[in-house]
Scaffold this active site. Sequence first.
Site, short mmCIF file in Angstrom:
data_model
loop_
_atom_site.label_atom_id
_atom_site.label_comp_id
_atom_site.label_asym_id
_atom_site.label_seq_id
_atom_site.Cartn_x
_atom_site.Cartn_y
_atom_site.Cartn_z
N SER A 41 10.38 12.94 65.32
CA SER A 41 8.88 13.26 64.67
C SER A 41 7.93 14.09 65.46
O SER A 41 7.07 14.57 64.94
CB SER A 41 8.21 11.65 64.54
OG SER A 41 8.34 11.11 65.78
N ASP A 344 -1.86 8.63 66.72
CA ASP A 344 -1.89 7.31 65.96
C ASP A 344 -1.04 6.23 66.80
O ASP A 344 -0.85 5.36 66.11
CB ASP A 344 -1.16 7.79 64.74
CG ASP A 344 0.28 8.16 64.92
OD1 ASP A 344 0.77 8.23 66.21
OD2 ASP A 344 1.14 8.89 64.04
N HIS A 347 2.44 8.94 68.29
CA HIS A 347 2.27 10.48 68.42
C HIS A 347 1.22 11.07 69.06
O HIS A 347 0.23 10.18 68.88
CB HIS A 347 2.52 10.85 66.88
CG HIS A 347 3.83 10.29 66.24
ND1 HIS A 347 3.49 9.08 65.34
CD2 HIS A 347 5.24 10.51 66.42
CE1 HIS A 347 5.01 8.84 65.02
NE2 HIS A 347 5.68 9.49 65.46
#
Length: 380
Positions: A41, A344, A347
Site C-alpha cells: 500500500s 490515517d 500510512h
Amino acid sequence: MSSFLYFALLTIFIPIILHSPFSHASPRTRPFDKVYVFGDSYTDTGNLNDATRPSIFHHVDSLPYGRTFFHHPTNRYSNGRLVIDFIAESLNLPYFPPYLNKHAKTTHGVNFAISGCTAIPYSFFAKNNLTTNTVPQSLTTQLTWFKEYTKGSGCKDAVSTPAKCKAVFNGALVWIGQMAANDYNYITGSKITSKAVQKLAIKYQTQVINELLKMGAKHVVVQGLPATGCLPFSFLIAPRPTQLDQIGCVAFKNKESYDHNVALQAKLHELRKMHPSAVIVYGDDWHAYREVFGNAAKYGFVERFKACCGSGGGAYNFVPDPRSTCGAPGAMSCKDPSRYMSWDGLHVTEGLNRAVSKLFIDGLFAQPPFPYLLKKAVES
C-alpha cells in the site's frame, strides 16, 4: 580512490549532470524510459478494489484520500503522492498506472503493487487462520502479473531468449517497494514469531528479485522496511508498558523492521555477486524515517504520531475499526496535512513521502547511492 569517496563524489556531481532530484531532466538525459513497480500500500497507485481491500481501511476510494495533490481519491493510501510518484517526477516520467487498469497507457511503466499484500503467499496465513484482514495477493502474485504483462514479448529469461528479454528491460528500472510490513502485522496476537515471518518473507522477496534479474533486469531498486514503530498503529498494538526507543517510537516494532532489513541486505549482497552486471540499490527507508522523525521540526512537521485523518482524538487519533478509520462517516481529517507525518494511522502523508524521497534521491539513504544508479543507466 576508496569506494566511499567514489560514491561520495558521485552523490555530489551526478545530480548536477542529470539536472538534480525533483527537477525535470530533458528527454535526452532521461536515465530510464520506463519503470516496473512492485510493492504494497505504500507503493500501490490503484490496484486495490472493493472486493479485495483490507476491511480496516475500506474507504481509500473516498475523500479525504487524495485531497492534497490530486484533489480526488486515486486509491492511494495517502492524502497525495507516494514515494514512487516523487520518483516518477524526478525521472521526468508520468505517474505509473496500476496494472489492473487495463485502459491505462503503460508506455513509460506500470505499477503491480497492491495494498495489503504480503511477501509470504496467502496460503501460509490461511493455514494459520490469519485471514481476517488479509488480501489474497502476495509479491509472487505481482511477479505473475508482470509475466502476464510481458508475455507477448516472448521473454522467458536472459539466457534462452536474450534479445526478447533485452527489449523488455532496455531502458527500464525495476522498483520493488517496501514489503513484509503486512506479514508482521498479520501475526499480531498469534503464536507465530517475527523470526519465522522474517525467514519466510526474505525467502520470497529474494526469489522474486532473483527471478526478475534472471529475466534480464539490469537496474533494480529494493526498498527496505521503514521504521514501523513510529506509526500510530504500532503504539496501539504494543504491550503495556510500551518500551520506546530514543526517538520516541515503539522499540520492538522498529527492531523488527531493522532486523528484517539486515537480512534483506545480506541477500542483496549475494544477488549482486550472482548478477554482477546488474546495479542493485538498497533504499534505506528505515534510517530515512528515523532522520525525519528525529528531526521533525527541521522538515516542517509538528505532529509526529497523531494521524491527520481518523477518529478518537488523543495522542494518536486512530481507532482500528472500519467504522472509525479515515474516510468513514465518523472520521475527520486535519486542516493542514503538511504538518503531520501520519495520514490515517498506518500510512503516511504526502509530506513525509516527499521528505523520504528527497533523502533517497539525493543519495543519502541508498546503497549504492541513487545518483550512481542514474549514472550507470545513462552509460548503458
